[in-house]
Design a protein around this motif. Structure first.
Motif, mmCIF file in Angstrom:
data_model
loop_
_atom_site.group_PDB
_atom_site.id
_atom_site.type_symbol
_atom_site.label_atom_id
_atom_site.label_comp_id
_atom_site.label_asym_id
_atom_site.label_seq_id
_atom_site.Cartn_x
_atom_site.Cartn_y
_atom_site.Cartn_z
ATOM 1 N N TRP A 189 -50.493 49.735 -27.078
ATOM 2 C CA TRP A 189 -49.096 50.141 -26.899
ATOM 3 C C TRP A 189 -48.228 49.620 -28.034
ATOM 4 C CZ3 TRP A 189 -44.088 48.306 -25.948
ATOM 5 C CH2 TRP A 189 -43.213 49.205 -25.324
ATOM 6 N N LEU A 190 -48.544 48.396 -28.446
ATOM 7 C CA LEU A 190 -47.629 47.682 -29.341
ATOM 8 C C LEU A 190 -47.867 47.973 -30.825
ATOM 9 C CD1 LEU A 190 -45.252 45.899 -28.936
ATOM 10 C CD2 LEU A 190 -46.759 43.910 -28.849
ATOM 11 N N GLY A 219 -33.992 54.970 -18.823
ATOM 12 C CA GLY A 219 -33.776 53.610 -19.308
ATOM 13 C C GLY A 219 -33.423 53.515 -20.777
ATOM 14 N N SER A 220 -33.838 54.499 -21.553
ATOM 15 C CA SER A 220 -33.534 54.420 -22.985
ATOM 16 C C SER A 220 -33.501 55.821 -23.579
ATOM 17 C CB SER A 220 -34.603 53.598 -23.714
ATOM 18 O OG SER A 220 -35.785 54.371 -23.845
ATOM 19 N N LYS A 221 -33.007 55.851 -24.804
ATOM 20 C CA LYS A 221 -32.956 57.083 -25.591
ATOM 21 C C LYS A 221 -34.343 57.720 -25.729
ATOM 22 C CE LYS A 221 -30.820 57.877 -30.018
ATOM 23 N NZ LYS A 221 -29.473 58.406 -29.853
ATOM 24 N N GLN A 222 -35.344 56.876 -25.988
ATOM 25 C CA GLN A 222 -36.705 57.409 -26.166
ATOM 26 C C GLN A 222 -37.237 58.001 -24.876
ATOM 27 O OE1 GLN A 222 -39.498 54.779 -28.066
ATOM 28 N NE2 GLN A 222 -38.100 54.315 -29.752
ATOM 29 N N CYS A 230 -33.936 48.522 -15.640
ATOM 30 C CA CYS A 230 -35.043 47.991 -16.440
ATOM 31 C C CYS A 230 -36.281 47.803 -15.579
ATOM 32 C CB CYS A 230 -34.642 46.699 -17.139
ATOM 33 S SG CYS A 230 -33.783 45.509 -16.108
ATOM 34 N N ALA A 231 -36.104 47.762 -14.262
ATOM 35 C CA ALA A 231 -37.262 47.620 -13.379
ATOM 36 C C ALA A 231 -37.999 48.953 -13.248
ATOM 37 C CB ALA A 231 -36.820 47.129 -12.001
ATOM 38 N N ASN A 232 -37.272 50.029 -13.070
ATOM 39 C CA ASN A 232 -37.899 51.323 -12.785
ATOM 40 C C ASN A 232 -37.153 52.522 -13.360
ATOM 41 O OD1 ASN A 232 -39.081 49.910 -9.834
ATOM 42 N ND2 ASN A 232 -40.429 51.045 -11.185
ATOM 43 N N GLY A 233 -36.668 52.412 -14.591
ATOM 44 C CA GLY A 233 -36.011 53.558 -15.235
ATOM 45 C C GLY A 233 -36.830 54.017 -16.421
ATOM 46 N N LYS A 234 -38.141 53.722 -16.357
ATOM 47 C CA LYS A 234 -39.030 54.024 -17.481
ATOM 48 C C LYS A 234 -39.598 55.441 -17.317
ATOM 49 C CE LYS A 234 -40.616 50.032 -16.129
ATOM 50 N NZ LYS A 234 -41.699 50.523 -15.335
ATOM 51 N N HIS A 274 -33.643 45.520 -22.693
ATOM 52 C CA HIS A 274 -35.047 45.099 -22.587
ATOM 53 C C HIS A 274 -35.993 46.201 -23.049
ATOM 54 C CE1 HIS A 274 -33.457 41.725 -20.564
ATOM 55 N NE2 HIS A 274 -33.170 42.336 -19.436
ATOM 56 N N LEU A 275 -35.740 47.404 -22.570
ATOM 57 C CA LEU A 275 -36.641 48.507 -22.910
ATOM 58 C C LEU A 275 -36.500 48.870 -24.383
ATOM 59 C CD1 LEU A 275 -36.152 50.675 -19.685
ATOM 60 C CD2 LEU A 275 -37.819 48.873 -20.135
ATOM 61 N N VAL A 276 -35.263 48.864 -24.862
ATOM 62 C CA VAL A 276 -34.998 49.213 -26.258
ATOM 63 C C VAL A 276 -35.720 48.239 -27.190
ATOM 64 C CG1 VAL A 276 -33.191 49.297 -28.024
ATOM 65 C CG2 VAL A 276 -32.799 50.335 -25.779
ATOM 66 N N LEU A 277 -35.652 46.952 -26.885
ATOM 67 C CA LEU A 277 -36.283 45.956 -27.768
ATOM 68 C C LEU A 277 -37.804 46.099 -27.758
ATOM 69 C CD1 LEU A 277 -34.177 42.695 -27.323
ATOM 70 C CD2 LEU A 277 -33.861 44.625 -28.856
ATOM 71 N N MET A 278 -38.363 46.361 -26.584
ATOM 72 C CA MET A 278 -39.823 46.501 -26.527
ATOM 73 C C MET A 278 -40.285 47.784 -27.219
ATOM 74 S SD MET A 278 -40.959 44.779 -22.910
ATOM 75 C CE MET A 278 -39.759 45.489 -21.818
ATOM 76 N N GLU A 279 -39.562 48.883 -26.954
ATOM 77 C CA GLU A 279 -39.943 50.167 -27.556
ATOM 78 C C GLU A 279 -39.852 50.131 -29.075
ATOM 79 O OE1 GLU A 279 -37.139 52.781 -25.803
ATOM 80 O OE2 GLU A 279 -38.424 53.276 -24.089
#
Lengths: 426, 419
Positions: free
Chosen positions: B235-236, B331-334, B300-304, B102-107
């Protein structure tokens, strides 16, 4: 007498010993990682009813295979060891995420020259790099003689001296040299021998690099390995106690000038090329030319034989401002928490991350594939790990090559096993 | 006739002018996400003998659960997914190092307002944080959408949740959601679209919105929307390949809502979801002092990144309780990179945390597994029996702030004293 003989004599209360003598010696430190701690604990609890631990301060548990248990069984095993440690007042429990056992024990300054260290891990001879006698023992010996008596019996080994001289090529690392020796002697080349690593090349190395040699003593069947302790050893050990209020007392026990050897082997390191241990065993060591071009899927810098700050630096030097091959997953596993923090603060992880690496918690990494490192049938890994036996990393047909950090870096860039001498290092 | 966001998106994706709740439409999703379960959809596709994809550009594959492989079986399943992506030229393929799908796709700019996104994960509702209709489907349905490009969907009714006021210090979007789930129940929004609204919304960061859209699934929502606004655009835009494709979809003024509920954020306190249901929520005062063995900051809820910062601010210069194992999974590489650069990662580690590689981590039972009788506090979105190991272990859910405060004390603790 040499260092090993002196330690065994002193710890068994004798003036002198000679190879072949059997001694009952006092043990200073007993090491177990998460897997062996659980085994030894079971032996102690299930087969030795009523026994007690003679001195819990001599026991060390370091959880390095599971950095965050992946299964309920693994979680149960760790929980059982934690309970055991609490019950028996074992204070030295390094929990998951501490790093690879021997790096953790070294950094914690638990080992001093002159000690006898036994570990339920075959790479325990590593402590020969800091003037101690280290060797691996089985789970039963640990529980029965170690836990209850602080003792171990040893036959005093004969010693083989390996005399290294010459200057290695720029991209040839100590791992290549130590691996070369394994290939040269063979996996049964020094059974139950003490191996002394000596000569100008060894003397020139820092203690962390020297440690790679006794670490691999087991790979030629050795009982232990050591470097004759010198000023460098002394400085290194003192540095470990740096911040401590009361540093333990110790004494270096260097070889007497006239000590005897079962054999002396001469190695000119200037002629050694990068070396790769090929599947299926650690002794199947070949000059890199023999395997150059083999496609790889996973590359890893980590394990007791890798993941040191120097390995991570070497990796970062090679990968700075580059991208690894898209078909490769590169895993970097620091050997301890301190190394993790140091690499993070030096910016090495950022460099590696941007190159495409994935950074893992301090641990044994892919060794035995607990939290990571399982391969599919036709996958290939190249790593700085210590073991490459079939099935140790997933499918028994998956192949695992062992090499230096530079060779791992060069291979990750190219997507195939690559001679680091072809790489321009920044 | 006026329409809600869900109605507008489903109408557009079904090629209709308008739809009404209860209507069944054949909708064409813009994106089909599949995670580590991709190999299952691949084998379904083989089983039905299909060879062609409707549109390879609509597939996104992220290997996020069990990353990297722990067993030969996982390794070989991941290889199946990898080979499929290669064979069909799936450009939106992210391997085991990328992080949570989820985070990867949004980022990476694969989600934008008005999109219809389905995927093999119940928390696909999170895409509503950016104004997209996200909904979870099974892996068999995923294979079918891969091949046919469409999926039948019943148009949901919509509930409006109006947020006014401001959070008290130490209270966050996670507490709001746990409060809502506790109040409305696990089926309180069963098959409904949830639209957030209210004066508090413009203040809320994209990260908080992600937490809200993610957790709203736990009330049974079919989809969730935070209507796109200036923050969304900001953001987007830098993340979109084609910025011109940014076209916000908002509800019509007179759109029909089944129900509207107002919440005053200033009245909320830190909340805890107690074992073994997310809806089993309690104000922190009722559970304070509960012993914990493990604290997991991630999911994905709170690993940002913002979640890591909240925890790091509390943990900075302090040491966690020696009885607690604190596991942090960016949550992600970024997010990992950002935390490396800002010093957040170092702060966490110095406090005693174990930082893992990015991914789903312990939330999906991958690492951080618990033994009999152990208790975990977690910032994830689910606390069902056995989800993190033994059936005899238990999971409490909280905000990142509560988690950090609790890791310091070794028991569930109120974070407000740190604010």
């Amino acid at each position: 007498m040499n260092m090993v003989e002196k330690i065994l004599a002193r710890k068994s209360g004798q003036q002198s010993v000679t190879p072949g003598d059997v001694v009952l010696a006092d043990i200073d430190l007993m090491l177990m990682h998460d897997l062996s701690a659980n085994f030894v604990m079971k032996v102690f609890e299930n087969e030795m009813e009523g026994a007690s631990i003679a001195d819990p301060s001599k026991l060390v548990f370091a959880f390095d295979h599971n950095f965050a248990p992946a299964t309920r069984d693994a979680a149960e095993a760790l929980a059982a060891v934690r309970r055991f440690a609490k019950k028996h007042k074992v204070k030295n429990l390094f929990d998951s995420g501490c790093g690879s056992i021997h790096h953790v024990v070294m950094e914690a300054g638990l080992v001093t020259p002159g000690m006898i260290v036994i570990g339920c891990d075959s790479h325990s001879p590593i402590y020969g790099a800091i003037g101690a006698f280290g060797t691996g023992v089985g789970n039963n010996s640990m529980a029965a003689l170690g836990f209850t008596q602080n003792k171990g019996w040893f036959k005093v080994p004969e010693t083989i001296k390996i005399h290294f001289h010459g200057t290695p090529m720029a991209t040839v690392q100590p791992r290549d040299i130590s691996q070369f020796l394994v290939g040269k002697l063979g996996e049964d080349g020094a059974i139950y021998k003490a191996l002394e690593y000596a000569g100008p090349y060894i003397e020139s190395l820092d203690v962390n690099d020297r440690a790679l040699f006794p670490l691999q003593a087991i790979d030629v069947g050795g009982k232990c390995g050591f470097v004759n302790p010198d000023e460098k050893t002394l400085r290194h050990v003192r540095q470990l106690f740096g911040a401590r209020a009361s540093a333990p007392e110790f004494e270096l026990l260097p070889n007497d000038p006239d000590c005897r050897y079962a054999d002396i082997i001469d190695i000119d390191v200037s002629r050694i090329e990068p070396q790769v241990a090929c599947p299926p065993t650690v002794g199947n060591v070949k000059p890199i030319d023999a395997v150059v071009g083999t496609p790889i899927n996973v590359a890893e810098a980590g394990g007791s034989t890798g993941g040191r700050l120097s390995d991570i630096r070497a990796l970062a030097r090679c990968l700075a401002n580059r991208r690894i091959h898209p078909d490769v997953r590169l895993q970097v596993v620091p050997a301890s928490r301190d190394i993790y923090l140091a690499a993070l603060k030096e910016g090495l992880f950022e460099t590696l991350h941007l190159a495409g690496a994935n950074i893992f918690p301090p641990s044994a990494g892919s060794n035995q594939a607990f939290n990571m490192g399982a391969l599919a049938e036709d996958e290939v890994m190249i790593s700085t790990q210590a073991r490459n036996f079939p099935g140790r990393n997933g499918h028994p047909k998956a192949r695992h090559f062992l090499a230096s950090a530079l060779t791992v870096a060069a291979s990750a860039l190219a997507g195939k096993i690559t001679d680091p001498r072809t790489l321009e290092v920044q | 006739m006026s329409q809600t966001i869900a109605e507008k998106i489903l109408a557009a994706k079904a090629g209709l002018d308008r739809v009404t709740p209860g209507q069944i439409v054949d909708a064409y999703p813009d994106l089909v996400m599949s995670h580590t379960a991709t190999w299952r959809s691949v084998s379904v596709m083989k089983k039905i003998g299909a060879k062609h994809l409707y549109d390879p550009n609509r597939l996104a594959i992220v290997l996020d659960h069990i990353s990297p492989a722990k067993t030969e079986k996982y390794a070989s399943d991941q290889q199946t997914s990898r080979n499929f992506a290669r064979e069909y030229g799936i450009e939106k393929f992210y391997d085991v190092d990328a992080g949570i799908a989820h985070l990867v796709l949004m980022e990476n700019g694969h989600v934008k307002p008005g999109d219809l996104i389905v995927g093999t994960d119940s928390h696909c509702t999170i895409y509503g944080a950016l104004g997209a209709l996200g909904s979870g489907i099974g892996y068999t349905e995923v294979a079918s959408v891969w091949v046919t490009g469409k999926l039948w969907m019943k148009v949901p009714t919509t509930i409006k949740l109006i947020l006014n006021g401001r959070f008290a210090p130490g209270v966050s979007a996670k507490d709001l959601m746990l409060h809502l789930i506790g109040t409305l129940g696990a089926d309180g929004c069963g098959y409904k679209s949830v639209e957030f609204d209210g004066s508090a919304l413009p203040e809320m960061s994209i990260s908080e919105r992600m937490t809200m859209a993610n957790l709203a699934m736990e009330m049974g929502s079919k989809c969730v929307f935070i209507p796109p606004d200036e923050k969304t655009r900001e953001w987007l835009l830098p993340r979109l390949k084609d910025p011109a494709s940014y076209r916000p979809v908002v509800a019509d003024q007179n759109a029909v809502y089944e129900q509207s509920i107002e919440i005053d954020l200033s009245k909320l306190t830190p909340m805890i979801a107690c074992p073994h249901q997310v809806e089993n929520t309690k104000p922190i005062a009722e559970v304070m002092g509960t012993r914990i063995d493990q604290a997991f900051l991630g999911s994905c809820a709170n690993g940002k990144y913002e979640d890591l910062v909240v925890a790091a601010n509390i943990l900075a210069g302090r040491k966690i309780d020696p009885r607690v194992r604190l596991i942090v999974t960016p949550g992600s590489k970024q997010i990992m990179l950002e935390a490396m650069r800002s010093g957040v990662l170092a702060t966490l580690i110095e406090s005693g945390a174990l930082v893992t590689n990015p991914g789903c981590g312990a939330c999906a039972g991958d690492g951080g597994t618990m033994a009999d009788g152990e208790v975990s506090l977690s910032t994830a979105n689910r606390n069902f029996v056995g989800r993190m190991g033994s059936n005899k272990s238990s999971i409490y859910l909280s905000s990142p702030a509560t988690l950090a405060a609790s890791a310091l004390k070794g028991v569930i603790a109120d974070p407000r004293e740190f604010f």
